[in-house]
Design a protein around this motif. Structure first.
Motif, PDB file in Angstrom:
ATOM      1  N   ARG A 285      -9.828   3.102  -1.895  1.00  0.00           N
ATOM      2  CA  ARG A 285      -8.984   2.087  -1.277  1.00  0.00           C
ATOM      3  C   ARG A 285      -8.811   2.337   0.227  1.00  0.00           C
ATOM      4  O   ARG A 285      -8.623   1.408   1.000  1.00  0.00           O
ATOM      5  CB  ARG A 285      -7.639   2.071  -2.004  1.00  0.00           C
TER       6      ARG A 285
ATOM      7  N   HIS B   6       6.616  -9.764  -8.590  1.00  0.00           N
ATOM      8  CA  HIS B   6       5.168  -9.566  -8.403  1.00  0.00           C
ATOM      9  C   HIS B   6       4.819  -8.907  -7.072  1.00  0.00           C
ATOM     10  O   HIS B   6       3.696  -8.440  -6.896  1.00  0.00           O
ATOM     11  CB  HIS B   6       4.414 -10.888  -8.561  1.00  0.00           C
TER      12      HIS B   6
ATOM     13  N   HIS C 101       0.818  -1.221   0.000  1.00  0.00           N
ATOM     14  CA  HIS C 101       0.000   0.000   0.000  1.00  0.00           C
ATOM     15  C   HIS C 101       0.846   1.263   0.000  1.00  0.00           C
ATOM     16  O   HIS C 101       0.473   2.283   0.604  1.00  0.00           O
ATOM     17  CB  HIS C 101      -0.949   0.027   1.213  1.00  0.00           C
TER      18      HIS C 101
ATOM     19  N   GLU D 216      -9.615  -5.309   4.252  1.00  0.00           N
ATOM     20  CA  GLU D 216      -8.491  -5.938   3.542  1.00  0.00           C
ATOM     21  C   GLU D 216      -7.558  -6.655   4.500  1.00  0.00           C
ATOM     22  O   GLU D 216      -7.445  -6.287   5.666  1.00  0.00           O
ATOM     23  CB  GLU D 216      -7.700  -4.864   2.790  1.00  0.00           C
TER      24      GLU D 216
ATOM     25  N   ARG E 174       4.578  -5.987  -5.473  1.00  0.00           N
ATOM     26  CA  ARG E 174       4.710  -4.572  -5.827  1.00  0.00           C
ATOM     27  C   ARG E 174       3.413  -3.826  -5.553  1.00  0.00           C
ATOM     28  O   ARG E 174       2.354  -4.435  -5.428  1.00  0.00           O
ATOM     29  CB  ARG E 174       5.100  -4.418  -7.299  1.00  0.00           C
ATOM     30  N   ASP E 175       3.533  -2.522  -5.507  1.00  0.00           N
ATOM     31  CA  ASP E 175       2.375  -1.691  -5.178  1.00  0.00           C
ATOM     32  C   ASP E 175       1.311  -1.802  -6.249  1.00  0.00           C
ATOM     33  O   ASP E 175       1.607  -1.779  -7.449  1.00  0.00           O
ATOM     34  CB  ASP E 175       2.815  -0.235  -5.029  1.00  0.00           C
ATOM     35  N   TRP E 176       0.048  -1.856  -5.807  1.00  0.00           N
ATOM     36  CA  TRP E 176      -1.040  -2.037  -6.760  1.00  0.00           C
ATOM     37  C   TRP E 176      -1.214  -0.821  -7.657  1.00  0.00           C
ATOM     38  O   TRP E 176      -1.736  -0.933  -8.750  1.00  0.00           O
ATOM     39  CB  TRP E 176      -2.341  -2.375  -6.039  1.00  0.00           C
TER      40      TRP E 176
END
Ligand SMILES: Nc1nc2c(c(=O)[nH]1)N[C@H]1C(S)=C(S)[C@@H](COP(=O)(O)OP(=O)(O)OC[C@H]3O[C@@H](n4cnc5c(=O)[nH]c(N)nc54)[C@H](O)[C@@H]3O)O[C@H]1N2
Ligand SMILES: Nc1nc2c(c(=O)[nH]1)N[C@H]1C(S)=C(S)[C@@H](COP(=O)(O)OP(=O)(O)OC[C@H]3O[C@@H](n4cnc5c(=O)[nH]c(N)nc54)[C@H](O)[C@@H]3O)O[C@H]1N2
Ligand code: SF4
Ligand SMILES: [Mo]
Length: 802
Positions: free
Chosen positions: A666, A779, A299, A673, A781-783
């Motif tokens: 988010r 993979h 995040h 989450e 990594r930040d969305w």
């Protein structure tokens, strides 16, 4: 008696001013430069050991070409330049210039070459580039772009409350004179230092409040702090009304946060979170610094947003001790921060061309008689339609244009391809994959996530060129390696000029001659571009003649030439090098691109540059600024008052735009989450790449430079050490989904259970320590920004004897 010569430390972005004595090509004596306007004599202990960079590094002294059997053979510069130019041209002709990818261009101390690297990109038609900023700062840049369109920093020296989020400034600095500033802050009972860090870092140990979050949970911690500000009404309503727009949705979202639940999620007592938010809410001034602890963690972009809301909601901007936006001497990345008010240049050059056009149309200067007729008529045509418009691009689109990468469609922020996407854009048979890579002043085969994939990517390309001073992990994969002169052997500077109300730029002179066989980057790029044959004498000769007639003639000729032929714009630094360069002191030809940067800077920040003493009309302030920096000392190039920080907000209404819908959404989703990403197989969180007393990325390769922690210990908590039955000095195997490595253990009560840490920059040339990115994955990594989770690598520990 050898003389003291002025230079700067190149080990972090502070670039503290130093003075050195050179003996036998060594930096025999080094001390802080008291006259430097930024660092005022301060250095940390690392600067005093810079000779390990200068003369205890195994240097490259000849261009190298990879042979079919994987060895390297020395070739001449002429051969190297000719072959590289031929191969670049062939790749461009077959696949397109946009398939030639550029990585790097500068490091912690050297950005002069980056201006010419850009020119080569222009010459070959490249469109995609990246550098280390796209594995740390692009998430923050995205948020900055959306909120106000610039880069912020804090007035740490004067703030009543300072909040460090995932930042350990005692070791990593990042603002001038960090240690004295931290000591003063800690010693003053009226002021408070807050550190958010899962580890009791050196900075956390000095702090008044340490929020020892569980790794990776900062979004919950920061959302809770924001929620307390809203729910306990600690918000500066007058500021929000007057200076922001669109705040309602995020304020409502924070009002709905269950603080107790978020406190439990991030592992910090609710009472301590409340005490912290109240301290922030009550302070006369607050500033924050966020760094890798959130920027390389889950995040990341969301945490940047939530962090910035803390000082925005409490009105901490444009006053002593608060946050500010600032000028810049030259932009660090595409569409980067730093020009005043609404005069946002589309690109630097567009703006200068506009001024040249304004000057000509306003008869401030006459078209130089030296320009050939054909050129003059093209200029005439260019002048007519939108002369003035070009100069004022208007406020930037929030977050910039939403460009995507050609193969995987990753979001490009600030013109930079996300670092974790690079190998993915190459290791594919997609027709739009990159075919060649140009790499300069960086060591991505060591510094980017998943080193094995990066090596494979390099090997699969049709052409790779590395410019470096040493045979690095990256150079060892390249088709051609070009040896650069060191940063003490050539003119150098950085564009890490991020201060306010006084902003400082330092162009350094060489303190010794180049090592035989090496060339400066400006010279290397000039030779390659010459060999590409993209600019003819018909363009260069008149500019050279204009340069001989003086700067005013030159300025008009230069900008009108470029304005008349927009295709030349990307090549501007090269044109400057080839035409203005010869009029500069011998060896300083490569500083010519800074004349363009100085002109842009003066034009973008007219009042601030004038206040700094660079006065006059037209191109005069830029000329004076350029002459001032050529003296080789730190120069204050913009001077502001605190309220001028508002001039740097790039919004038509000068307000902060608080509503960033995807981040608000988010934020709302955080309630449901997961806040942990470890697994039964990989139960530990590894922070891969901590800054310690003697780490400096991979700038110094000689392990002997480290006074302490030579092996780069794996730090873990006493509880975990007990559980594993190990003690300091033992060796443990760190296993991740991507790799494994053996590391020497240091049991440390600064670590919380479940959290382990390795330093950054080690494991070079089979030397001590672990190369952290043998353990990281692409993979993770930040969305949003695609920045890596270097600080959150799920791992397990194995006893080697087991
Ligand atoms: N000595 C030294 N100084 C340097 C450098 C260097 O190599 N060596 N490099 C320079 C560069 S390039 C940079 S970008 C800066 C980076 O400077 P920093 O960001 O300060 O450096 P790090 O030590 O990587 O990370 C900072 C802190 O993040 C904490 N952290 C880990 N996980 C989390 C988490 O989940 N949440 C939070 N809140 N914190 C977490 C770590 O414990 C660590 O104390 O330093 C610069 N200065
Ligand atoms: N796992 C993990 N990975 C990380 C990090 C982390 O914390 N954890 N940190 C990341 C961060 S924040 C950063 S900034 C990057 C840094 O990583 P990179 O951006 O790759 O930079 P450096 O490792 O500093 O490499 C600098 C290179 O420049 C070369 N050099 C020195 N002087 C000159 C010169 O004058 N000319 C030329 N051409 N070359 C020169 C040096 O020899 C060296 O090879 O690493 C990132 N990678
Ligand atoms: S490492 Fe950074 S803080 Fe230390 S002397 Fe060098 S530039 Fe200054
Ligand atoms: Mo960095």
């Amino acid at each position: 008696m050898t003389e003291w010569q002025k230079s700067a430390c190149i080990l972090c972005e502070c670039n503290c001013g130093i003075e050195v004595q050179v003996e036998d090509r060594s930096l025999a004596k080094i001390r802080g430069d008291k006259a430097h306007p930024g660092s005022e004599g301060y250095t940390c202990e690392k600067a005093l050991r810079l000779d390990h960079y200068q003369s205890r590094t195994v240097r490259l002294t000849s261009p190298l070409r990879r042979t079919p059997d994987g060895e390297y053979e020395e070739i001449s510069w002429d051969t190297a330049i000719a072959e590289i130019a031929t191969r670049l041209t062939a790749i461009r002709d077959e696949h397109g210039g946009d398939k030639i990818f550029f990585y790097g261009g500068g490091g912690q101390g050297n950005h002069l070459g980056a201006t010419y690297n850009k020119a080569l990109q222009g010459a070959i038609g490249a469109r995609y580039q990246s550098n280390a900023l796209a594995q740390e700062k692009t998430g923050e840049m995205y948020v900055d772009g959306r909120l106000y369109g610039g880069h912020t920093k804090g007035d740490f020296e004067h703030a009543e409350v300072v909040v460090f989020v995932g930042k350990n400034p005692w070791q990593s600095h990042s603002f001038p004179r960090a240690r004295p500033v931290l000591k003063a802050l800690a010693a003053d009972p009226e002021r408070a230092m807050v550190v958010i860090d899962p580890r009791r870092s050196e900075s956390a140990a000095m702090a008044d409040i340490h929020l020892q979050v569980r790794p990776g949970t900062d979004a919950w911690c920061l959302a809770a702090l924001g929620a307390i500000l809203v729910q306990e009404d600690l918000v500066d309503h007058a500021f929000i009304d007057r200076h922001t727009s669109g705040g309602e949705t995020i304020i409502d979202t924070l009002r709905a946060v269950d603080v107790a639940d978020y406190a439990a999620r991030c592992g910090v007592e609710e009472a301590l979170l409340r005490e912290t938010a109240r301290r922030i809410g009550a302070a006369k001034s607050v500033c924050t610094y966020e760094d890798l602890g959130i920027q390389q963690a889950p995040h990341s972009t969301l945490s940047s947003y939530l962090n910035k809301l803390l000082w925005i909601l409490t009105g901490n901007f444009a006053k002593p001790g608060a946050m500010f936006l600032h000028s810049s001497f030259a932009p660090l990345a595409g569409g980067a921060p730093g020009s005043g008010g609404s005069r946002k240049p589309k690109s630097g050059l567009d703006m200068l061309v506009g001024t040249a056009k304004d000057m000509v149309s306003g008869a401030v200067v006459r078209l130089p008689s030296v320009l050939p007729d054909a050129l003059a008529s093209r200029i005439g045509a260019a002048l007519s339609p939108q002369a003035a418009k070009v100069a004022r691009g208007g406020p930037g689109k929030p977050g910039g244009p939403s460009r995507r990468t050609p193969v995987t469609g990753a979001r490009i922020i600030a013109g930079l391809v996300p670092c974790n996407s690079i190998a993915e854009e190459i290791l594919t048979d997609h027709p739009d994959r990159f075919r060649a890579m140009w790499i300069d002043s960086v060591n991505p085969a060591h510094s980017l996530a998943d080193s094995a994939s990066f090596r494979a990517a390099m090997r699969s390309l049709d052409l790779t060129v590395v410019v470096d001073i040493a045979m690095t992990e990256t150079a060892k994969q390249a088709d051609y390696v070009l040896p650069a002169s060191s940063q003490f052997e050539k003119w150098e500077c950085t564009f890490f000029n991020v201060d306010f109300p006084r902003n400082v730029f330092h162009l350094r002179k060489p303190v010794m001659a180049p090592l035989t066989g090496t060339l400066s980057e400006p010279e290397i790029y000039a030779r390659v571009i010459r060999a590409l044959g993209v600019v003819g004498e018909s363009v260069l000769a008149p500019l050279r003649r204009a340069a001989r007639r003086g700067r005013k003639q030159y300025a008009a000729a230069f900008f009108l030439t470029v304005g008349a032929n927009p295709k030349l714009m990307p090549l501007a630094p090269y044109l400057l090098r080839e035409t203005l360069g010869p009029t500069l002191p011998e060896g300083a030809e490569g500083t010519a691109s800074l004349w363009g940067a100085a002109q842009l800077c003066a034009l973008a920040n007219p009042a601030s540059v004038r206040r700094a003493g660079f006065t006059g009309s037209g191109f005069e302030p830029g000329d004076k600024l350029f002459d001032a920096v050529l003296c080789g000392e730190g120069v204050v190039f913009t001077l502001d008052d605190y309220e001028h920080a508002w001039d740097y907000v790039r919004r038509p209404d000068q307000r902060f735009t608080l509503d960033i819908p995807e981040l608000v959404e988010r934020t709302r989703a955080l309630a449901d989450e997961p806040s942990s990403w470890v697994t039964e197989e990989f139960p530990f969180v590894l922070s891969a790449g901590e800054r310690r007393a003697f780490t400096a990325n991979t700038i110094i390769r000689d392990p002997g430079w480290r006074r302490r922690d030579r092996d780069g210990a794996l730090r873990l908590s006493p509880a975990d050490a007990d559980g594993l039955g190990v003690t300091t000095g033992d060796t443990l195997r760190v296993v991740t989904e991507r790799g494994q490595a053996d590391a020497v253990v240091e049991v440390s009560d600064t670590m919380q259970a479940g959290h382990i840490s390795l330093p950054n920059g080690l494991g070079l040339d089979g030397g001590p320590g672990v190369a952290p990115n043998e353990l990281t994955s692409l993979h993770h990594r930040d969305w949003l920004a695609g920045t890596p989770w270097h600080k959150y690598v799920p791992a397990r520990l194995e006893r080697i004897d087991a």
